[in-house]
Design an enzyme around this catalytic site. Structure first.
Site, short mmCIF file in Angstrom:
data_model
loop_
_atom_site.label_atom_id
_atom_site.label_comp_id
_atom_site.label_asym_id
_atom_site.label_seq_id
_atom_site.Cartn_x
_atom_site.Cartn_y
_atom_site.Cartn_z
N GLU A 60 0.82 -1.22 0.00
CA GLU A 60 0.00 0.00 0.00
C GLU A 60 0.84 1.26 0.00
OE1 GLU A 60 -0.76 -2.73 1.64
OE2 GLU A 60 -2.72 -3.22 0.83
N HIS A 129 -12.29 -4.87 8.54
CA HIS A 129 -12.69 -4.69 7.14
C HIS A 129 -14.07 -4.05 7.01
CE1 HIS A 129 -9.48 -7.62 6.47
NE2 HIS A 129 -9.59 -7.47 5.17
#
Ligand SMILES: Cc1ncc(C[n+]2csc(CCOP(=O)(O)OP(=O)(O)O)c2C)c(N)n1
Ligand SMILES: [Mg+2]
Lengths: 331, 317
Positions: A60, A129
């Protein structure tokens, strides 16, 4: 005019941006050949090629840094972070790099980066999540934050984000991806920084975004049956916040409820209320109310997850309580 | 290489040295505020690397970045001005010693977050590759920076996509106050590139002509699509980590040993043995010293930024 899903609207915005500008490229984990974990990028690599729609390693920081570096050279990167929760892994690139790059260089360098993040509760994804994380970035000056709730807004704001000279965090809501709505045949960008009055009303203004917008509208419908007239405003953009539109709503109704999916501390709802108190103090007939997600991480079990964010029931009850307090003469 | 070109390299190294000496002096006198991380002793790395670059190439570096920014061609006075926090500085006084940007010469910014610019370097290189400009990007960082995640993510991606980027690791033996052995289980940091399938070299970072030659080769590879190179340049900082660090952790005699291998002395030695006269060497040094002193005086006379300027350039639109 055609009916499309939110997901299709995102896909179409990416395709139209790629077609319109050779400097646009779209990249992230599993977004190319596989079409993305949420299938928002399906078909784009086939159409635009591997040079413009790129699969990346699970890195990321490398993804966002590459976006920034390419933007310094005038390209218009669109980086996908998959689950918005993963922004934590690349926090530095967002808050210390992207947000400040232009300022530190005294305007020599702009970084027109769009970061797409899929956020939100509802899929049984549990604590890591499921979060709505836009609040993480509220305290970072230099980032625009966009939270579309409808296919038309998703399309128009994504086009605007990609065209914007500043870094934009574009939050897609996972719970809305299959929602349907109308999209013009030749849809245009939607201006960043404009709230939308999505239901007229005269007794109370509810401000709600993304998943909470539909719940606010449902609550408004039910309250109408009790002759309570509810105005619903979708902020659409959180930074810069359209205070004028929301403040005008408050001036009409004199009562305010902000409904947000995330927890209350340090949130956009809390910030909005603080500003409205400062700038529209005399317009309040009742104390402003913030309905927010529980003060816990998001639990897994279906019933527990369902209970976590504000529901239409909670909104209805809150408005009843608020107006009861505001209008004792009526009781 | 022509003698004239080598004399210009010598001049540049002198300029960097005198520049840092001046910064040191002014900081110690309290005339300049904030932290500063000086570069004396490492000049051959950035001067050698940047001498191998072409117009259109770009560069990122660290908070120890006065040298690399000047080596890219940023003007002495505007660089001083930024460090002094003056309106006429490179970034109008918004950046300071740790954040020097001169986009016009390809200096895309010095970064105060260890390792953060390695992924950014990839992006500049990606843009060059995508547009077919033939440009490369040089990214400077320290030995300590090879222990942070961005180093590994960036090298992996650069190698995978064959990005035209040169990762220049300036191994000055210390990360802040910690010697390499305290923080890093391997001695040869260039070896870290091997696991990313990257062309990786360790070189003498105090021999400016060697640095230049090696980097020219690596840049050529990168320009022709053969991908990035990791270059570990062995060098030494003559000063402590920052203004407040007298470097008590250095073993006795270490600094003295490295002073004998001062990169400026090494280049002067090469030039002398090639027949360049002492007069010419002295002239170059004195001209550099004067250029630095003049630039310092110019920048010191500049006005401070207007208070309202702090609101400028947050947003582009
Ligand atoms: C992410 C991060 N962690 C820690 C620091 C504090 N810090 C500044 S410089 C430095 C040492 C870096 O050493 P090295 O990479 O060898 O570079 P050098 O200073 O020797 O040039 C540290 C730990 C920082 N700026 N950023
Ligand atoms: Mg070091």
């Amino acid at each position: 005019m055609a009916e499309v899903t939110y997901k299709e609207a995102v896909n179409r915005a990416l395709a139209d941006a790629l077609a319109a500008d050779p400097d646009v490229f779209v990249f992230g984990e599993d977004i190319g050949a596989a079409g993305g974990v949420f299938k928002t990028t399906a078909g784009l690599q086939e159409r635009f090629g591997r040079d413009r729609v790129l699969d990346t390693p699970i890195s990321e920081q490398a993804i966002l840094g590459l976006a920034l570096g390419a933007a310094t050279q005038g390209m218009r990167p669109v980086a996908e972070l998959m689950f918005a929760d993963f922004a934590g892994v690349a926090f530095d690139q967002i808050v210390n790099q992207l947000a400040k790059y232009r300022y530190m260089s005294n305007g020599q360098i702009s970084v027109p980066v769009t970061i797409r993040l899929a956020q939100g509760i509802g899929g049984g994804f549990a604590a890591q999540h499921s979060q709505s994380v836009e609040n993480w970035f509220l305290n970072v000056v230099g980032l625009k934050i966009v939270v579309p709730a409808t296919p038309a807004d998703a399309y128009g704001l994504l086009r605007a984000a990609i065209a914007d000279e500043d870094p934009v965090l574009f939050f897609e809501h996972k719970g809305l991806l299959n929602d349907k709505g109308q999209l013009e045949d030749d849809p245009q960008p939607v201006e960043i920084g404009r709230a939308a009055v999505v239901r007229q009303g005269s007794d109370v203004t509810i401000v709600a975004s993304q998943l909470m917008r539909a719940r606010a509208l449902e609550a408004a419908e039910r309250l109408a049956a009790e002759s309570i007239s509810v105005e619903v405003i979708d902020p659409v953009t959180l930074v810069p916040m359209d205070i004028a539109t929301i403040g005008a709503g408050l001036e009409r109704t004199n009562n305010l409820v902000v409904v947000q999916e995330s927890s209350a501390g340090g949130s956009w709802g809390a910030t909005l209320i603080a500003r409205l108190i400062g700038e529209y103090f005399d317009s309040f007939d009742s104390p402003p109310l913030l309905l927010a997600g529980d003060e816990t991480p998001i639990p897994f079990a279906h019933q527990l997850e369902q209970a976590w964010p504000p529901s239409a029931d909670r909104i209805v009850d809150a408005v009843r309580g608020l107006l009861g307090a505001a209008a004792p003469a009526a009781g | 290489m022509a003698t004239d070109e080598r004399l210009e390299i010598l001049r540049k190294m002198h300029e960097l040295r005198f520049f840092e000496n001046e910064c040191d002096r002014l900081f110690r006198q309290g005339q300049v505020k904030g932290p500063t991380h000086l570069y004396q002793g490492q000049e051959a790395v950035s001067v050698g690397v940047c001498a191998a670059l072409r117009p259109g190439d770009t560069m990122t570096c660290t908070y120890r970045g006065h040298g690399a920014t000047l080596a890219m061609g940023a003007p002495l006075d505007k660089t001083f001005g930024e460090i002094f926090g003056k309106a006429g500085g490179l970034c109008g006084g918004k950046g300071g010693s740790m954040h020097l940007t001169d986009a016009g010469v390809g200096a895309l910014g010095s970064n105060a977050i260890v390792g953060a610019h390695l992924p950014i370097a990839n992006g500049a290189a990606f843009a060059a590759m995508r547009r077919g400009t033939g440009a490369v990007h040089a990214c400077f960082f320290g030995d300590g920076s090879t222990n942070i995640g961005t180093f590994h993510e960036a090298l992996n991606l650069a190698s995978l996509w064959k990005l035209p980027v040169l990762f220049i690791c300036e191994n000055n033996l210390y990360g802040e106050y910690s010697p390499r052995a305290l923080t890093t289980p391997i001695e040869r940091l260039a070896d870290r590139g091997i696991s990313y399938g990257m062309n990786s070299l360790r070189i003498d970072g105090n021999e400016v002509l060697t640095v230049k030659e090696i980097v020219e080769g690596a840049a050529e590879r990168a320009r022709s699509g053969e991908g990035p190179t990791l270059i570990e340049a062995m060098t030494y900082r003559h000063q402590g980590h920052s203004r407040t660090d007298p470097a008590p952790y250095r073993p006795d005699g270490e600094l003295e040993e490295w002073l004998e291998r001062d990169p400026i002395l090494l280049l002067e030695g090469v030039l002398e043995s090639d027949g360049v006269g002492a007069d010419d060497l002295t002239r170059i040094r004195e001209e550099a010293e004067k250029a630095v002193a003049d630039a310092r005086d110019t920048a010191l006379a500049w006005p401070d930024p207007e208070l309202d300027e702090r609101f400028d350039h947050v947003w582009a639109s």
